[in-house]
Scaffold this motif. Structure first.
Motif, PDB file in Angstrom:
ATOM      1  N   VAL A  94       5.061   6.049  -1.854  1.00  0.00           N
ATOM      2  CA  VAL A  94       3.816   6.866  -1.863  1.00  0.00           C
ATOM      3  C   VAL A  94       4.253   8.226  -1.075  1.00  0.00           C
ATOM      4  O   VAL A  94       3.994   9.222  -1.250  1.00  0.00           O
ATOM      5  CB  VAL A  94       2.761   6.541  -1.248  1.00  0.00           C
ATOM      6  N   TYR A 151      -4.085   4.688  -7.447  1.00  0.00           N
ATOM      7  CA  TYR A 151      -4.202   4.591  -5.981  1.00  0.00           C
ATOM      8  C   TYR A 151      -5.562   5.068  -5.486  1.00  0.00           C
ATOM      9  O   TYR A 151      -6.561   5.174  -6.183  1.00  0.00           O
ATOM     10  CB  TYR A 151      -3.187   5.897  -5.583  1.00  0.00           C
ATOM     11  N   THR A 152      -5.705   4.717  -4.087  1.00  0.00           N
ATOM     12  CA  THR A 152      -6.768   5.164  -3.524  1.00  0.00           C
ATOM     13  C   THR A 152      -6.605   6.122  -2.475  1.00  0.00           C
ATOM     14  O   THR A 152      -5.383   5.898  -1.873  1.00  0.00           O
ATOM     15  CB  THR A 152      -7.661   3.819  -2.975  1.00  0.00           C
ATOM     16  N   GLU A 206       0.858  -0.953   0.003  1.00  0.00           N
ATOM     17  CA  GLU A 206      -0.193   0.001   0.167  1.00  0.00           C
ATOM     18  C   GLU A 206       0.977   1.413   0.099  1.00  0.00           C
ATOM     19  O   GLU A 206       0.279   2.441  -0.395  1.00  0.00           O
ATOM     20  CB  GLU A 206      -1.184   0.216   1.079  1.00  0.00           C
ATOM     21  N   ARG A 207       1.998   1.123   0.651  1.00  0.00           N
ATOM     22  CA  ARG A 207       2.945   2.537   0.733  1.00  0.00           C
ATOM     23  C   ARG A 207       3.786   2.224  -0.394  1.00  0.00           C
ATOM     24  O   ARG A 207       4.703   3.374  -0.881  1.00  0.00           O
ATOM     25  CB  ARG A 207       3.444   2.574   2.104  1.00  0.00           C
ATOM     26  N   ILE A 263      -2.852   7.928   1.312  1.00  0.00           N
ATOM     27  CA  ILE A 263      -2.928   7.317  -0.254  1.00  0.00           C
ATOM     28  C   ILE A 263      -2.421   6.064  -0.054  1.00  0.00           C
ATOM     29  O   ILE A 263      -1.424   5.860   0.663  1.00  0.00           O
ATOM     30  CB  ILE A 263      -2.190   8.537  -1.224  1.00  0.00           C
ATOM     31  N   ASN A 264      -3.010   5.161  -0.646  1.00  0.00           N
ATOM     32  CA  ASN A 264      -2.582   3.684  -0.698  1.00  0.00           C
ATOM     33  C   ASN A 264      -2.590   3.549  -2.175  1.00  0.00           C
ATOM     34  O   ASN A 264      -3.196   3.809  -2.782  1.00  0.00           O
ATOM     35  CB  ASN A 264      -3.328   2.652  -0.081  1.00  0.00           C
ATOM     36  N   LEU A 265      -1.447   2.921  -2.477  1.00  0.00           N
ATOM     37  CA  LEU A 265      -1.050   2.484  -3.799  1.00  0.00           C
ATOM     38  C   LEU A 265      -1.454   1.022  -4.267  1.00  0.00           C
ATOM     39  O   LEU A 265      -1.742   0.337  -3.438  1.00  0.00           O
ATOM     40  CB  LEU A 265       0.346   2.373  -4.286  1.00  0.00           C
ATOM     41  N   ARG A 266      -1.888   0.889  -5.490  1.00  0.00           N
ATOM     42  CA  ARG A 266      -2.704  -0.024  -5.852  1.00  0.00           C
ATOM     43  C   ARG A 266      -2.094  -0.948  -7.059  1.00  0.00           C
ATOM     44  O   ARG A 266      -2.175  -2.284  -7.275  1.00  0.00           O
ATOM     45  CB  ARG A 266      -4.137   0.032  -6.507  1.00  0.00           C
ATOM     46  N   ASP A 275     -10.390   3.269  -8.307  1.00  0.00           N
ATOM     47  CA  ASP A 275      -8.930   3.453  -8.293  1.00  0.00           C
ATOM     48  C   ASP A 275      -8.783   4.907  -9.308  1.00  0.00           C
ATOM     49  O   ASP A 275      -8.811   4.835 -10.238  1.00  0.00           O
ATOM     50  CB  ASP A 275      -8.200   2.210  -9.164  1.00  0.00           C
ATOM     51  N   ARG A 286      -5.971   7.647 -10.650  1.00  0.00           N
ATOM     52  CA  ARG A 286      -4.635   7.296 -11.468  1.00  0.00           C
ATOM     53  C   ARG A 286      -3.812   8.590 -11.362  1.00  0.00           C
ATOM     54  O   ARG A 286      -4.179   9.747 -11.441  1.00  0.00           O
ATOM     55  CB  ARG A 286      -4.995   7.095 -12.921  1.00  0.00           C
ATOM     56  N   GLU A 291       2.785  12.008  -1.877  1.00  0.00           N
ATOM     57  CA  GLU A 291       1.444  11.980  -1.314  1.00  0.00           C
ATOM     58  C   GLU A 291       0.894  13.275  -0.856  1.00  0.00           C
ATOM     59  O   GLU A 291      -0.098  13.802  -1.089  1.00  0.00           O
ATOM     60  CB  GLU A 291       1.683  11.164   0.034  1.00  0.00           C
TER      61      GLU A 291
END
Length: 223
Positions: A126, A177-178, A86-87, A189-192, A149, A151, A130
């Motif tokens: 992130v 990201y979300t 996520e990070r 912010i969490n990366l996807r 999601d 972008r 971020e």
């Protein structure tokens, strides 16, 4: 006593000459047949050699084409997320024949942050963007929470090895990201993951990132 008169000497000579001519004709026919067979053998041998040479040439051409295709595939880089943290997103080539040496990640100019550099450990963190991304979303009056999601476009300049040869790849990617959180804890912010958009020229990479950023994050409507 026979009443048949003996053959004149000249008739015997004519007969012998005729026999010799016939024998010579037979010999000529055999010589001609031998010559034809000899020529045929030479032609067959020549055709066999030509076919063998042609087959070798085609085989070498096919091998060269296959080698060129393999080299082209090895020199074509596509990055994927090896770890969906996520990070931090750990990146790797889609094919195991490539080894990433270093990377430069270009962000949209509107975020006001410098490029990120990595060496030997391809990744996206992130923490690099971020705070700037949350400010840009707030300025664009986007919701605090993602509804899917979102972008972030980036250009990734990757220097890598393929078959021991150095290469450079420049491509436009979307970082998925979300963003979510609460009133007290704040939003994070969490990366996807990442997805390839297109290959770009190095001298046009920043402009392509900025153009896509304007498309994905349009300015806030005027009040």
């Amino acid at each position: 006593m026979s009443d048949t008169p003996p053959s004149p000497p000249q008739d015997d000579a004519v007969a012998r000459a005729k026999a010799r001519a016939e024998a010579a004709a037979v010999r000529r026919r055999w010589i001609t047949l031998g010559e034809v067979l000899g020529v045929a053998a030479v032609l067959i041998s020549g055709l066999t050699l030509w076919n063998s040479w042609s087959d070798r040439r085609e085989s070498k051409a096919e091998q060269a084409t296959a080698a060129q295709r393999a080299s082209a595939r090895a020199a074509t880089l596509v990055l994927v997320a090896a770890d969906g943290g996520e990070r931090t997103l750990t990146l790797k080539p889609a094919t195991g024949e490539q080894s990433v040496q270093s990377q430069t990640i270009l962000f949209p100019t509107g975020l006001g942050i410098p490029p990120a550099e990595t060496t030997g450990e391809p990744r996206i963190e992130v923490g690099w963007f971020e705070h700037a991304l949350k400010k840009a979303r707030e300025k664009a009056q986007l919701p605090d929470d993602s509804r899917g999601d979102d972008r972030l476009p980036v250009a990734i300049v990757t220097r890598f090895l393929a078959d021991g040869e150095p290469h450079q790849d420049v491509a436009l990617y979307d970082v998925g990201y979300t963003i979510a959180g609460g009133f007290l804890s704040g939003h994070s912010i969490n990366l996807r993951g990442i997805s390839l958009v297109t290959k770009v020229r190095r001298d046009a990479a920043q402009a392509r990132v900025d153009a896509r950023w304007k498309k994905l994050l349009p300015p806030a409507p005027a009040r």
